[in-house]
Design a protein around this motif. Structure first.
Motif, mmCIF file in Angstrom:
data_model
loop_
_atom_site.group_PDB
_atom_site.id
_atom_site.type_symbol
_atom_site.label_atom_id
_atom_site.label_comp_id
_atom_site.label_asym_id
_atom_site.label_seq_id
_atom_site.Cartn_x
_atom_site.Cartn_y
_atom_site.Cartn_z
ATOM 1 N N ARG A 230 -13.215 -18.111 23.050
ATOM 2 C CA ARG A 230 -11.493 -18.359 23.224
ATOM 3 C C ARG A 230 -10.819 -18.466 22.303
ATOM 4 O O ARG A 230 -9.713 -18.482 22.179
ATOM 5 C CB ARG A 230 -11.577 -19.735 24.404
ATOM 6 N N SER B 29 -8.980 -15.386 21.520
ATOM 7 C CA SER B 29 -8.243 -14.856 22.518
ATOM 8 C C SER B 29 -6.559 -14.610 21.949
ATOM 9 O O SER B 29 -6.337 -15.190 20.921
ATOM 10 C CB SER B 29 -7.955 -16.046 23.704
ATOM 11 N N GLU C 102 -4.840 -20.680 25.158
ATOM 12 C CA GLU C 102 -6.169 -20.504 25.351
ATOM 13 C C GLU C 102 -7.111 -21.004 23.959
ATOM 14 O O GLU C 102 -7.794 -21.827 24.052
ATOM 15 C CB GLU C 102 -6.729 -19.292 25.744
ATOM 16 N N ARG C 103 -6.499 -20.463 22.927
ATOM 17 C CA ARG C 103 -7.097 -20.963 21.613
ATOM 18 C C ARG C 103 -6.759 -22.324 21.377
ATOM 19 O O ARG C 103 -7.845 -23.231 20.845
ATOM 20 C CB ARG C 103 -6.471 -19.870 20.263
#
Length: 349
Positions: A59, A62, A67-68
């Motif tokens: 992630r 990403s 999300e990160r």
């Protein structure tokens, strides 16, 4: 055939039982009390094996900023609440990890006489605990301590070429992983991103290959005694045998192996650096009667002159160099048989 097989096993096994015989026979009454206590503890622990947090590092790549951010928050929270976490999609291929395990088995299954005499220039072979003064300090394990990167040293013609190349590939990738995780954790502490690159130089960290042989007295000894790691981070690849346990809420918790994960744990230096926000957790390895266990651990450490200073107020720990910390640990081990650790560097209230 059975005789040849037994002989081949005897060839590569370190003489642990023979070395410990006198110590085990002494104060037998006290030892029997410890056996009952240890047996009771181990049975409870093995019934309560569990999962530490599993974090998908994929992630971090990403395109979704949230999300990160969520992934980084999970890493930080695991360091605070658990001190241990597992990572998947970590960038090290399963093929490389399996190759490392296979070559590790080969090198540990070489004759004991060869293991104890070779690899001396850059790799230190150790087995058991030659400084044990009582049964509770006995270790049922052997290990190769390997300086990395290997390109800066001459390992000699006796070093298997395949193992060397695999170690170089693994160390390179796991070093990058350790630096990335350390920078994510340091961001929470408002530490500049170059902190670890300036202190954890390529030749300051090391790799340890571990083997825990089958043990005829698993209720009397541990594979590795309860301890915390004197590092910023440790990253471990283990086989599927199991046996690693960590202390959580005053109880020992067995860590269930995950074939796709690497295990990350916070070390003493990160606990001091974070002023106690991140937790360096005590952990151990139990001995198994019939199965041998293998693992490879990468220890992310600074140079000896690096100063560790707590980031937080009020400061819990006084500033110290890594050299001071190692020397104090060695002194305590010689005098008491145990590592005292960070409590030696607490500010006196």
């Amino acid at each position: 055939m059975s005789v040849c097989y037994k002989q081949s096993i005897m060839d590569y096994e370190p003489p642990l039982l023979e070395a410990y015989k006198t110590l085990l026979q002494s104060s037998s009454h006290k030892r029997m009390k410890n056996v009952k206590s240890t047996s009771s503890i181990l049975s409870k622990v093995l019934e309560s094996s569990g999962e530490v947090p599993v974090i998908d590092l994929g992630r971090l790549n990403s395109t979704d900023h949230l999300e990160r951010e969520d992934c980084m928050k999970e890493i930080i929270e695991a360091a605070k609440q658990w001190g241990f976490f597992q990572v998947v999609n970590h960038g090290i291929s399963q093929h490389l990890l399996q190759q490392l395990l296979l070559e590790e088995i080969k090198v540990f299954h070489r004759p004991f006489a060869d293991k104890s005499q070779q690899f001396s220039t850059t790799t230190h072979y150790k087995w058991g605990n030659p400084f044990a003064s009582n049964p509770r300090q006995l270790l049922w394990s052997e290990a190769f301590h390997i300086s990395v990167p290997l390109g800066q040293t001459n390992m000699g013609d006796d070093q298997p070429k395949c193992l060397r190349s695999i170690i170089e590939a693994f160390a390179s990738k796991v070093a990058a992983l350790a630096e990335m995780l350390a920078e994510i954790l340091s961001h929470e502490l408002n530490i500049k991103s170059s902190y670890f690159r300036e202190r954890c130089l390529p030749n300051t960290s090391f790799l340890r290959l571990n083997r825990y042989p089958p043990c005829p007295i698993p209720k009397q000894v541990f594979g590795f005694l309860p301890h915390t790691d004197s590092t910023f981070l440790s990253i471990v690849y283990q086989d599927q045998v199991g046996g690693l346990q960590l202390m959580r809420d005053g109880k020992w918790l067995g860590v269930k192996p995950n074939p796709h994960a690497l295990l990350v744990n916070i070390g003493d230096l990160f606990q001091a650096l974070s002023n106690g926000a991140y937790r360096s957790i005590k952990h151990r390895v139990v001995a198994a009667k019939k199965e041998e266990r293998f693992s490879a651990a990468y220890f992310y450490r600074p140079s000896n002159d690096a100063v560790i200073e707590s980031h937080g107020t009020p400061r819990l720990y006084r500033s110290f160099t890594f050299r001071e910390y190692i020397q104090q640990n060695e002194k305590d081990l010689k005098q008491t048989g145990d590592k005292v650790g960070l409590s030696r560097f607490l500010y006196v209230q």
